[in-house]
Design an enzyme around this catalytic site. Structure first.
Site, PDB file in Angstrom:
ATOM      1  N   LYS A 209      10.243  -4.532   7.643  1.00  0.00           N
ATOM      2  CA  LYS A 209       8.958  -3.623   7.759  1.00  0.00           C
ATOM      3  C   LYS A 209       9.271  -2.120   7.812  1.00  0.00           C
ATOM      4  O   LYS A 209       8.560  -1.513   7.139  1.00  0.00           O
ATOM      5  CB  LYS A 209       8.176  -4.148   9.115  1.00  0.00           C
ATOM      6  CG  LYS A 209       7.200  -3.283   9.799  1.00  0.00           C
ATOM      7  CD  LYS A 209       5.987  -3.509   8.898  1.00  0.00           C
ATOM      8  CE  LYS A 209       5.071  -2.299   9.067  1.00  0.00           C
ATOM      9  NZ  LYS A 209       3.681  -2.332   8.384  1.00  0.00           N
ATOM     10  N   CYS A 263       1.464   4.739  10.478  1.00  0.00           N
ATOM     11  CA  CYS A 263       2.649   3.909  10.017  1.00  0.00           C
ATOM     12  C   CYS A 263       3.541   4.590   9.613  1.00  0.00           C
ATOM     13  O   CYS A 263       4.717   4.751   9.869  1.00  0.00           O
ATOM     14  CB  CYS A 263       1.733   2.936   9.106  1.00  0.00           C
ATOM     15  SG  CYS A 263       0.620   2.124   9.926  1.00  0.00           S
TER      16      CYS A 263
HETATM   17  N1  SAJ Z   1       0.438   9.622   0.487  1.00  0.00           N
HETATM   18  C1  SAJ Z   1       0.965  10.641  -0.228  1.00  0.00           C
HETATM   19  N2  SAJ Z   1       1.394  10.325  -1.740  1.00  0.00           N
HETATM   20  C2  SAJ Z   1       1.146   8.929  -2.119  1.00  0.00           C
HETATM   21  C3  SAJ Z   1       0.863   8.274  -1.201  1.00  0.00           C
HETATM   22  C4  SAJ Z   1       0.536   8.374   0.149  1.00  0.00           C
HETATM   23  O1  SAJ Z   1       1.098  11.745   0.094  1.00  0.00           O
HETATM   24  O2  SAJ Z   1       1.596   8.817  -3.133  1.00  0.00           O
HETATM   25  C5  SAJ Z   1       0.115   9.736   1.962  1.00  0.00           C
HETATM   26  C6  SAJ Z   1      -1.319   9.379   2.122  1.00  0.00           C
HETATM   27  O3  SAJ Z   1      -2.297  10.375   1.847  1.00  0.00           O
HETATM   28  C7  SAJ Z   1      -1.273   9.177   3.633  1.00  0.00           C
HETATM   29  C8  SAJ Z   1       0.055   8.630   3.641  1.00  0.00           C
HETATM   30  O4  SAJ Z   1       0.850   8.984   2.864  1.00  0.00           O
HETATM   31  O5  SAJ Z   1      -1.128  10.509   4.322  1.00  0.00           O
HETATM   32  C9  SAJ Z   1       0.134   6.935   3.877  1.00  0.00           C
HETATM   33  O6  SAJ Z   1      -0.700   6.591   3.338  1.00  0.00           O
HETATM   34  P1  SAJ Z   1      -0.441   5.027   2.374  1.00  0.00           P
HETATM   35  O7  SAJ Z   1      -1.698   4.861   1.790  1.00  0.00           O
HETATM   36  O8  SAJ Z   1       0.715   5.360   1.799  1.00  0.00           O
HETATM   37  O9  SAJ Z   1      -0.037   4.130   3.575  1.00  0.00           O
HETATM   38  P2  SAJ Z   1      -0.763   3.715   5.203  1.00  0.00           P
HETATM   39  O10 SAJ Z   1      -0.026   4.571   6.073  1.00  0.00           O
HETATM   40  O11 SAJ Z   1      -2.272   3.697   5.115  1.00  0.00           O
HETATM   41  O12 SAJ Z   1      -0.303   2.130   5.004  1.00  0.00           O
HETATM   42  C10 SAJ Z   1       1.032   1.830   5.019  1.00  0.00           C
HETATM   43  C11 SAJ Z   1       1.243   0.729   4.059  1.00  0.00           C
HETATM   44  N3  SAJ Z   1       2.570   0.696   3.778  1.00  0.00           N
HETATM   45  C12 SAJ Z   1       2.919   0.501   2.323  1.00  0.00           C
HETATM   46  O13 SAJ Z   1       2.524   0.766   1.395  1.00  0.00           O
HETATM   47  C13 SAJ Z   1       4.765   0.415   2.284  1.00  0.00           C
HETATM   48  C14 SAJ Z   1       0.529  -0.827   4.454  1.00  0.00           C
HETATM   49  O14 SAJ Z   1       0.821  -1.661   3.716  1.00  0.00           O
HETATM   50  C15 SAJ Z   1       1.202  -0.826   5.815  1.00  0.00           C
HETATM   51  O15 SAJ Z   1       0.607  -2.404   6.446  1.00  0.00           O
HETATM   52  C16 SAJ Z   1       0.790   0.307   6.803  1.00  0.00           C
HETATM   53  O16 SAJ Z   1       1.516   1.428   6.490  1.00  0.00           O
HETATM   54  C17 SAJ Z   1       1.413  -0.285   8.192  1.00  0.00           C
HETATM   55  O17 SAJ Z   1       0.331  -0.467   9.172  1.00  0.00           O
HETATM   56  O18 SAJ Z   1       2.601  -0.124   8.622  1.00  0.00           O
END
Ligand code: SAJ
Length: 427
Positions: A209, A263
């Site tokens: 995870k 997360c």
């Molecule tokens: N972000 C970027 N660039 C990107 C992608 C995201 O700057 O290319 C930023 C987003 O704007 C945000 C942050 O990263 O601020 C996180 O967003 P996210 O959409 O990547 O992820 P979360 O935090 O909403 O959800 C993640 C997911 N993990 C993965 O994709 C590996 C989700 O599947 C998990 O269940 C969740 O964390 C969790 O609960 O752990």
């Protein structure tokens, strides 16, 4: 009379913590025919679920919860009850102790203490909360002293904004303190998960995870470092990443104002806490945390002054969600205010925010610059008339898009100077 269908086999499941994972999980299990007790220590939350008045931007969640409650299989309350299975979905935030970040297990420990009086021989405890490697085994050691219980870790993997689909379709990893525990947990998830279910030991599942979210954090950090370099050497990082990603084995994520949420911005620290080898992981985390200040510096370079009014568009941690936890916007706004700027924030999705939220008109009125910090559809879809209206209110027609989402041509047509984070225009 409760409607216990074939999948439930008359089993009672107690789900502890009715947040963004616990509530959909409890509802899904109830729909499958399990007899579900949803528990949250927050009375207000319990009442809001009972009378379906809770707020959510999550697609179809309200319909699912309504269906679960109407089926008679989901009861929500503040105290646990005797059950066959206990699923724990409580937050595990990050705290700082003597300059070191670590996982705060207080809610998890409290949940364990609360279910302890109801535990019976043969019960299964499933921990869904994200935890440092070794935690599940420790909990098992503690509880198995006086009871024959089974314990497994089944980390949640759903993406906020797409929870219901991913809850069903994603593959799951289940780690048991022994084989029987993992198999018992599989029997439960298999009733609603259409993805594959992989069994392993508890410590591996905990690490898997953390590795998933760390992989994403490190990849975003690389994109953010490229954005900083692009600003320095005078190229557009978005074009460069797009072209690099044409390579069949390259997939660089997107730069932005920082990594928020509860997360990805937190979980990598749980590895750093456990291992002195986690050097790249720590550096990536620090790099992503440096992005809000990088945005503030870019704003100052663009408007060439140390005072004035800034309109922030989007304060949630990412697009189309209502959650502002660990949002980069909080740090951007905080630093700008500290530096003496007047800051007005507009976000029609956000539920609550550290700083007051303004209407669109109030935010842009006399603004020296508009800064887009979240990729809400609303900002992508602003049409000619919306932009004309905004244009009539601002002091200077300047917009900085840190997410590269706005319709640049439309804004330019209304006379706006358009900047994008990592566009190399201030090299
Ligand atoms: N972000 C970027 N660039 C990107 C992608 C995201 O700057 O290319 C930023 C987003 O704007 C945000 C942050 O990263 O601020 C996180 O967003 P996210 O959409 O990547 O992820 P979360 O935090 O909403 O959800 C993640 C997911 N993990 C993965 O994709 C590996 C989700 O599947 C998990 O269940 C969740 O964390 C969790 O609960 O752990």
């Amino acid at each position: 009379m409760r409607n216990v269908e074939k999948n439930g086999n008359g089993k009672r499941i107690c789900v502890i913590g009715l947040g963004y994972i616990g509530l959909p999980t409890a509802s899904m299990l109830a729909i499958q025919g399990f007899d579900v007790i949803g528990v949250d220590i927050n009375k207000k939350r319990v009442e809001e679920i009972k009378n379906l008045s809770f707020k959510t931007k999550e697609k179809d969640l309200m319909t699912l919860v309504k269906g679960a409650i109407n089926s008679g299989n989901l009861k929500v309350q503040t105290k646990p009850e005797r059950a066959d299975v206990f699923i724990i979905c409580v937050p595990t935030p990050c705290i700082e102790n003597n300059g070191k970040k670590k996982c705060d297990l207080k809610y998890l420990n409290k949940a364990i203490e609360n279910i302890k009086p109801y535990l019976e021989d043969g019960n299964l405890i499933i921990i869904e909360s994200t935890i440092p490697p070794g935690t599940t085994d420790e909990i098992y050691k503690r509880l198995s002293k006086d009871k024959k219980i089974y314990v497994a870790h089944c980390p949640e993997r759903v993406l906020p904004g797409n929870i219901l689909k991913e809850l069903v379709e994603n593959d799951r990893v289940i780690g048991g303190v022994d084989k029987k525990s993992a198999e018992m947990a599989k029997d439960i998830y298999e009733t609603f998960v259409t993805g594959k279910i992989y069994l392993t030991d508890a410590k591996t599942a905990e690490m898997v995870k953390l590795m998933e979210n760390t992989y994403r954090d490190v990849n975003i950090a690389l994109a953010n470092e490229f954005a900083k370099i692009a600003e320095e050497i005078g190229i557009n990082v978005w074009e460069a990443i797009n072209l690099a990603n044409k390579h069949p084995r390259v997939n660089i994520l997107k730069p932005g104002p920082g990594v928020g949420g509860h997360c990805i911005s937190i979980d990598p620290w749980f590895i750093v806490e456990k291992s002195s080898n986690a050097k790249l992981i720590k550096t990536a985390r620090e790099l992503n945390d440096s992005m809000p200040l990088f945005v503030v510096e870019k704003i100052k370079k663009i408007i060439k002054k140390d005072n004035g009014k800034i309109a922030i568009f989007g304060v949630t941690y990412k697009g189309n969600v209502d959650d502002t936890r660990e949002s980069p916007a909080e740090k951007v706004a905080g630093k700008l205010i500290e530096d003496g700027f007047e800051v007005k924030c507009y976000d029609s999705y956000a539920r609550e925010f550290k700083y007051p939220l303004s209407s669109l008109d109030d935010a842009v009125d006399n603004a020296d610059i508009i800064v887009v910090l979240a990729e809400h559809d609303e900002f992508k879809n602003f049409d000619k008339d919306d932009i004309k209206h905004i244009s009539s209110k601002v002091r200077s027609k300047i917009i900085l898009d840190t997410k590269n989402i706005i319709n640049k041509e439309l804004w330019k047509k209304e006379g706006f100077k358009v900047y994008v984070l990592g566009d190399g225009k201030n090299a």
